[in-house]
Scaffold this motif. Structure first.
Motif, PDB file in Angstrom:
ATOM      1  N   LYS A  80       2.007   4.609 -16.540  1.00  0.00           N
ATOM      2  CA  LYS A  80       2.578   4.098 -15.311  1.00  0.00           C
ATOM      3  C   LYS A  80       1.532   4.126 -14.196  1.00  0.00           C
ATOM      4  O   LYS A  80       0.608   4.941 -14.203  1.00  0.00           O
ATOM      5  CB  LYS A  80       3.794   4.922 -14.883  1.00  0.00           C
ATOM      6  N   ALA A  81       1.703   3.219 -13.253  1.00  0.00           N
ATOM      7  CA  ALA A  81       0.842   3.185 -12.067  1.00  0.00           C
ATOM      8  C   ALA A  81       1.721   3.196 -10.830  1.00  0.00           C
ATOM      9  O   ALA A  81       2.851   2.681 -10.842  1.00  0.00           O
ATOM     10  CB  ALA A  81      -0.038   1.940 -12.067  1.00  0.00           C
ATOM     11  N   LEU A  82       1.209   3.803  -9.792  1.00  0.00           N
ATOM     12  CA  LEU A  82       1.904   3.843  -8.507  1.00  0.00           C
ATOM     13  C   LEU A  82       1.073   3.029  -7.522  1.00  0.00           C
ATOM     14  O   LEU A  82      -0.120   3.299  -7.342  1.00  0.00           O
ATOM     15  CB  LEU A  82       2.032   5.283  -8.034  1.00  0.00           C
ATOM     16  N   ILE A  83       1.675   2.022  -6.900  1.00  0.00           N
ATOM     17  CA  ILE A  83       0.946   1.187  -5.951  1.00  0.00           C
ATOM     18  C   ILE A  83       1.663   1.190  -4.601  1.00  0.00           C
ATOM     19  O   ILE A  83       2.875   1.388  -4.528  1.00  0.00           O
ATOM     20  CB  ILE A  83       0.783  -0.270  -6.458  1.00  0.00           C
ATOM     21  N   ALA A  84       0.890   1.009  -3.541  1.00  0.00           N
ATOM     22  CA  ALA A  84       1.453   1.033  -2.183  1.00  0.00           C
ATOM     23  C   ALA A  84       1.063  -0.243  -1.450  1.00  0.00           C
ATOM     24  O   ALA A  84      -0.065  -0.738  -1.578  1.00  0.00           O
ATOM     25  CB  ALA A  84       0.936   2.246  -1.419  1.00  0.00           C
ATOM     26  N   THR A  85       2.000  -0.750  -0.666  1.00  0.00           N
ATOM     27  CA  THR A  85       1.746  -1.935   0.144  1.00  0.00           C
ATOM     28  C   THR A  85       2.397  -1.768   1.515  1.00  0.00           C
ATOM     29  O   THR A  85       3.203  -0.862   1.727  1.00  0.00           O
ATOM     30  CB  THR A  85       2.286  -3.204  -0.552  1.00  0.00           C
ATOM     31  N   ASP A  86       2.027  -2.643   2.424  1.00  0.00           N
ATOM     32  CA  ASP A  86       2.583  -2.611   3.784  1.00  0.00           C
ATOM     33  C   ASP A  86       2.450  -1.209   4.386  1.00  0.00           C
ATOM     34  O   ASP A  86       3.376  -0.686   5.023  1.00  0.00           O
ATOM     35  CB  ASP A  86       4.051  -3.049   3.763  1.00  0.00           C
TER      36      ASP A  86
END
Length: 728
Positions: free
Chosen positions: A105-111
């Protein structure tokens, strides 16, 4: 490094000047537009490096067609081997990413929205690497510090001062704490002063088995509130936040452990004294054993504890004391070895920051490194090979180089022999490292290397920037050292115009920061500020810098010499530096100025006032003008409290010395500065008016300590340049 200036025959000086002048002909001068509008000197780098668990690849975050992409790089060849995360396919232009332990799994962040210096909140997604499906956390509401669990099936995060847990398979949400409230209680995230001075924002950690979460709780109820007005609406808005100024009440901080299976939270015993700091929590290799650091209010005692995460019982392992202060930054490389029997830590207890090996009960096995130089950072421990990797100042306090040493303290080897500054990212299996290398003359070169230091591939060499630099007439930083009146050796650099003529007389602008543990005199590539100095040199102003007593890279005694009297020795050293430059045959002693930002603004203000016989001009940007207005952790570390050391706060405050102002003074501040409050400049202005002193001042509405955003940076440096042209 040049040890001292030597007088050359006039004919030689003239010849050198002619050569430099000829070399500069046909080259472009650096302009403000080049630096701040066109960004001609912005360097490229390699970002978002993540070492893959198989030891054959690493991943890197790149931008392609304006969209975030994570690519996989083959370590053997340095070539791209595939795409791991495609922002276009995911429909998310993310700014950061991380993988869980097994990379499923990967955790990504935006905004992502910044809050203060290190804190932020954003929208987070968990991506299933097999299916490519994404799962939005908290229904897309903005959260902070989302972190995947070591057992791969959960994530924890902070929202509105409370700590939450979500099970990824079922999307079941558990609110671990419920008492979080703005300006009252914070769970799992740092308060303002911990974030700023202990370099932390996230304040929770998963246990190694993913069955517990340790977190800090901050009770800010009794902390005084600071109020900043935000300008723009018809009626200005108040922004109130908890900010403990020197001598005032801090938050009550406690450590807690949440057990996922029982749903219960256990408070950890940190002693009966509550006016303390708890700046670090760690998990040992035992999933039920927590470690934490406790410091007293004056920060002259640092204690390492081990605690039972189930019962909360704790035991003192190591206690370190000092007549001045124990610097957390120099005791912040704690690593527990997988044997569960020993740990490695750093300390400057022998006068320089070095590496120590301890048994779990705290008893010393050995000091691994030693010498009259500092370990800058410990990068990792290869337990299989019994080797330790670190960066140090052994070659020179002006440089940072990468070394390996055996755990028994033998076999030390230099891995990066090139002179300059090396920043290292080491692979988790210790077979490779990425070297970010620069000097004052060469922008960063990023290379992939094997563990022996052999270069495998150049990842970024900034060749386009290097070629562009060749078209500009640039001055060269010349390093030197000189003795002050009491025999203290200080390091410095001088930047002359590219067409320098040694028969002419030049004004000098000194650049200063000067705060405890800082360093400006380094053999490393500078940023936009350095190229502003190049622009000033192109206009005929020599730029120079001196690292005064109290700065870093030269050991504890040099750094701690300013204890309890900030500003005194530092100002003496800057004045000594100005006198040193004034004696040079090509310097106009009647035109020496100084400028600085933050602590540097404090220094430039003091230098112009107390050194009015040598300094004629000063610019102070966002300065501290009285340490009574600054925060508890930073200020009391170096000055004790105002109640214990009133003279240390007042004797070297610029406000105290306004009657000594004779030269040209420009004072600049942002009204939205949450760090060094605008209040500092307001009080200095009032004192200057009362002393009938003329000066210039400018404020930037709503701008924070960095004074940036939109056209702000361009406006600021244009104004400072114009001021220096008029006054220097």
């Amino acid at each position: 490094m040049i040890k001292s200036w030597k007088v050359l025959p006039l004919a030689w000086i003239t010849m050198i000047g002619m050569i430099l002048s000829a070399q500069a002909q046909g080259l472009k001068k650096v302009t403000l537009e080049d630096v701040f509008k066109k960004g001609r000197f912005n360097q490229k780098s390699v970002y978002g490096i993540n070492w893959m668990k198989d030891g054959q690849y690493y991943s890197s975050l790149v931008q392609r067609s304006g969209t975030s992409t994570v690519v996989k790089i083959n370590l053997a060849t340095g070539e791209e081997a595939g795409v791991l995360l495609d922002g276009r396919a995911l429909g998310v232009n993310f700014s950061s990413y991380s993988f869980n332990a097994d990379e499923s799994k990967a955790l990504i962040a935006t905004d992502v929205e910044p809050i203060y210096r290190r804190s932020s909140k954003g929208v987070f997604y968990v991506v299933d690497m097999a299916s490519g499906q994404k799962q939005e956390l908290m229904n897309g509401e903005k959260i902070s510090y989302a972190t995947l669990s070591p057992d791969n099936d959960k994530a924890a995060f902070v929202k509105e001062n409370n700590l939450y847990l979500v099970e990824l398979a079922t999307n079941k949400l558990t609110q671990i704490t419920t008492d979080g409230a703005w300006n009252k209680v914070i769970n799992g995230a740092a308060d303002w002063v911990y974030e700023e001075e202990f370099s932390m924002a996230q304040a929770f950690k998963w246990s190694p088995d993913g069955k517990k979460i340790a977190f800090l709780r901050f009770d800010e109820t009794q902390v005084p509130e600071f109020n900043m007005q935000t300008w723009g609406p018809l009626y200005p808005q108040d922004y109130k936040f908890k900010y403990p100024k020197a001598g005032e009440k801090n938050a009550l901080v406690s450590i807690h452990v949440y057990d996922l299976s029982s749903g219960k939270t256990q408070k950890i015993d940190a002693g009966n004294e509550t006016d303390i700091y708890l700046p670090r929590i760690y998990w040992t290799k035992d999933a039920n054993q927590l470690a934490f650091i406790r410091m007293n209010r004056l920060q002259n005692q640092l204690d390492l504890f081990h605690a039972d995460a189930t019962t909360g019982e704790s035991k003192l392992i190591i206690s370190e004391t000092s007549k001045t202060y124990v610097d957390l930054d120099y005791n912040d490389d704690l690593q527990y070895l997988s044997d569960g029997k020993t740990f490695i830590r750093t300390s400057e207890q022998d006068g320089f920051k070095h590496i120590y090996h301890h048994n779990m009960d705290g008893s010393l096995i050995r000091q691994i490194t030693s010498g009259n130089w500092e370990v800058s950072s410990m990068l990792g421990i290869d337990e299989r090979a019994k080797k330790l990797y670190f960066i140090s100042t052994e070659a020179s306090p002006l440089e940072r180089n990468f070394y390996v040493i055996n755990l028994d303290g033998k076999g030390k080897k230099l891995l990066t022999p090139a002179k300059g500054t090396h920043t290292i990212n080491m692979s988790s299996d210790y077979k490779f490292f990425i070297d970010y290398y620069s000097t004052t003359e060469t922008p960063v070169k990023v290379t992939l290397n094997d563990a022996a230091g052999k270069e495998i591939k150049v990842l970024e060499d900034n060749q386009i920037l290097r070629e562009q630099l060749a078209g500009f007439a640039l001055g060269k930083k010349e390093f030197f050292s000189f003795p002050t009146v009491d025999g203290t050796e200080l390091n410095g650099y001088i930047l002359k115009p590219a067409d320098f003529d040694p028969t002419k007389k030049y004004p000098v602008l000194m650049y200063v920061y000067g705060g405890p543990g800082s360093q400006n005199v380094l053999n490393s590539w500078g940023g936009a500020r350095d190229f502003w100095h190049q622009q000033l040199a192109a206009e005929g102003i020599i730029v120079a810098c001196v690292d005064n007593r109290g700065t870093g890279g030269k050991g504890r005694d040099f750094k701690h010499s300013t204890y309890a009297n900030l500003g005194k020795l530092e100002t003496i050293d800057q004045i000594e530096g100005a006198k040193y430059f004034a004696k040079m045959p090509f310097v106009d002693a009647s035109r020496i100025g100084i400028w600085g930002w933050s602590y540097g603004g404090y220094m430039s203000s003091l230098a112009l006032m107390k050194g009015n016989e040598v300094f004629k001009t000063a610019i102070a940007v966002a300065p501290v003008t009285t340490w009574r207005y600054y925060d508890t952790i930073y200020t009391e570390r170096y000055l004790q409290t105002p109640q214990l050391n009133a003279s240390g706060y007042d004797d070297n405050s610029p406000i105290t010395h306004v009657n000594m102002l004779k030269g040209n003074f420009l004072l600049i501040h942002g009204t939205g500065d949450d760090n060094v409050h605008f209040q500092n400049s307001v009080d200095l202005v009032n004192a200057l008016i009362a002393a009938d002193k003329q000066f210039e001042t400018f404020y930037y509405p709503n701008r924070n300590h960095g004074i940036s955003g939109g056209n702000t940076t361009w406006h600021l440096y244009t104004m400072m340049t114009d001021f220096l042209k008029r006054k220097l």
